[in-house]
Design a protein around this motif. Structure first.
Motif, short mmCIF file in Angstrom:
data_model
loop_
_atom_site.label_atom_id
_atom_site.label_comp_id
_atom_site.label_asym_id
_atom_site.label_seq_id
_atom_site.Cartn_x
_atom_site.Cartn_y
_atom_site.Cartn_z
N ARG A 118 -39.17 36.46 -31.61
CA ARG A 118 -38.32 35.62 -32.46
C ARG A 118 -37.72 36.42 -33.61
O ARG A 118 -36.54 36.26 -33.93
N ALA A 119 -38.53 37.30 -34.19
CA ALA A 119 -38.04 38.12 -35.31
C ALA A 119 -36.91 39.05 -34.85
O ALA A 119 -35.89 39.18 -35.52
N ARG A 120 -37.12 39.66 -33.70
CA ARG A 120 -36.07 40.57 -33.20
C ARG A 120 -34.79 39.81 -32.86
O ARG A 120 -33.68 40.29 -33.13
N ILE A 121 -34.96 38.62 -32.30
CA ILE A 121 -33.80 37.79 -31.96
C ILE A 121 -33.04 37.39 -33.22
O ILE A 121 -31.81 37.49 -33.28
N GLU A 122 -33.80 36.97 -34.24
CA GLU A 122 -33.18 36.60 -35.51
C GLU A 122 -32.36 37.75 -36.09
O GLU A 122 -31.23 37.57 -36.51
N LYS A 123 -32.98 38.93 -36.08
CA LYS A 123 -32.33 40.11 -36.65
C LYS A 123 -31.02 40.40 -35.90
O LYS A 123 -29.97 40.62 -36.52
N LEU A 124 -31.09 40.38 -34.57
CA LEU A 124 -29.89 40.64 -33.78
C LEU A 124 -28.81 39.60 -34.02
O LEU A 124 -27.63 39.92 -34.14
N ARG A 125 -29.24 38.34 -34.11
CA ARG A 125 -28.25 37.27 -34.34
C ARG A 125 -27.54 37.47 -35.67
O ARG A 125 -26.34 37.26 -35.77
N ARG A 126 -28.32 37.90 -36.67
CA ARG A 126 -27.70 38.15 -37.98
C ARG A 126 -26.70 39.30 -37.88
O ARG A 126 -25.60 39.24 -38.42
N GLU A 127 -27.10 40.37 -37.17
CA GLU A 127 -26.21 41.52 -37.04
C GLU A 127 -24.93 41.17 -36.29
O GLU A 127 -23.88 41.75 -36.53
N LEU A 128 -25.06 40.23 -35.37
CA LEU A 128 -23.91 39.87 -34.55
C LEU A 128 -23.04 38.79 -35.19
O LEU A 128 -21.93 38.52 -34.74
N ALA A 129 -23.56 38.17 -36.25
CA ALA A 129 -22.83 37.04 -36.86
C ALA A 129 -21.54 37.52 -37.53
O ALA A 129 -21.45 38.64 -37.97
#
Ligand code: ZN
Ligand code: ZN
Length: 205
Positions: free
Chosen positions: A194-205
């Motif tokens: 979940r943490a990695r997914i959150e981080k990636l989503r932020r980077e892609l936002a």
């Protein structure tokens, strides 16, 4: 990889005999140097280096780092990176395939050979990185869904970790160490996914 080496051996060779006449576009060595020195800094260079690393490892990064100064020929790159010209070429082709570097060719005044000048294409590199991250995100989301929906079994030594259905097939016995497969708590795995997914989503936002 095959595609790259095949192309490496013929298509985009750094020097090709000119089959057409004409002098248009030929540059002297001095003019070339000036062109290289006048280039503005590359935006998002850190991200581009990361991408080059993904695509072509440390050597890919080295080449992109060398290209920060501007356009360079494969031979210049080989000198600056201490890599073999052939290695440089094959890495350039793979970086070119993913469109993070581009080239331009010029006819050398005296010899009539074509010289290829390589440079980083920052916009395309960022596009590529974005796509790469989206792909990683998709895989992590799939993995998370699996972890959240299944019960896992593992042996003490950690050599085997499988979903319940597979553990049944193994009669709850680890195929490598022979130990018993026990229910395995996956909260930590789920949290880290979940943490990695959150981080990636932020980077892609
Ligand atoms: Zn990555
Ligand atoms: Zn085991």
């Amino acid at each position: 990889m095959l595609e790259i080496s095949r192309r490496g051996s013929r298509g985009l060779r750094s020097r090709e005999r000119s089959r057409t006449g004409g002098k248009g576009g030929a540059l002297t060595k001095k003019q070339r140097k000036v062109r290289a020195e006048k280039r503005p800094p590359i935006p998002n260079i850190d991200l581009i280096l990361e991408t080059a690393g993904h695509l072509a490892g440390e050597k890919g990064e080295k080449i992109v780092r060398a290209l920060v100064v501007g356009e360079l020929t494969d031979e210049d790159l080989a000198k600056r990176t201490n890599l073999q010209v052939n290695q440089v070429r094959s890495i350039l082709y793979s970086l070119h395939e993913s469109r993070i570097v581009t080239y331009r060719r010029e006819r050398e005044e005296n010899s009539g050979w074509y010289v290829y000048y390589w440079k980083v294409d920052p916009e395309r590199a960022i596009d590529y990185l974005r796509q790469h991250r989206m792909e990683v995100l998709r895989r992590l989301e799939e993995r998370l869904a699996e972890e959240e929906s299944k019960i896992f079994f593992a042996c003490d030594k950690g050599c085997t970790r499988v979903p319940y259905e597979e553990a049944i097939g193994m009669e709850f016995k680890c195929p490598s160490c022979g130990g018993t497969l026990q229910p395995h708590q996956n909260t930590a795995i789920i949290n880290s996914l979940r943490a990695r997914i959150e981080k990636l989503r932020r980077e892609l936002a």
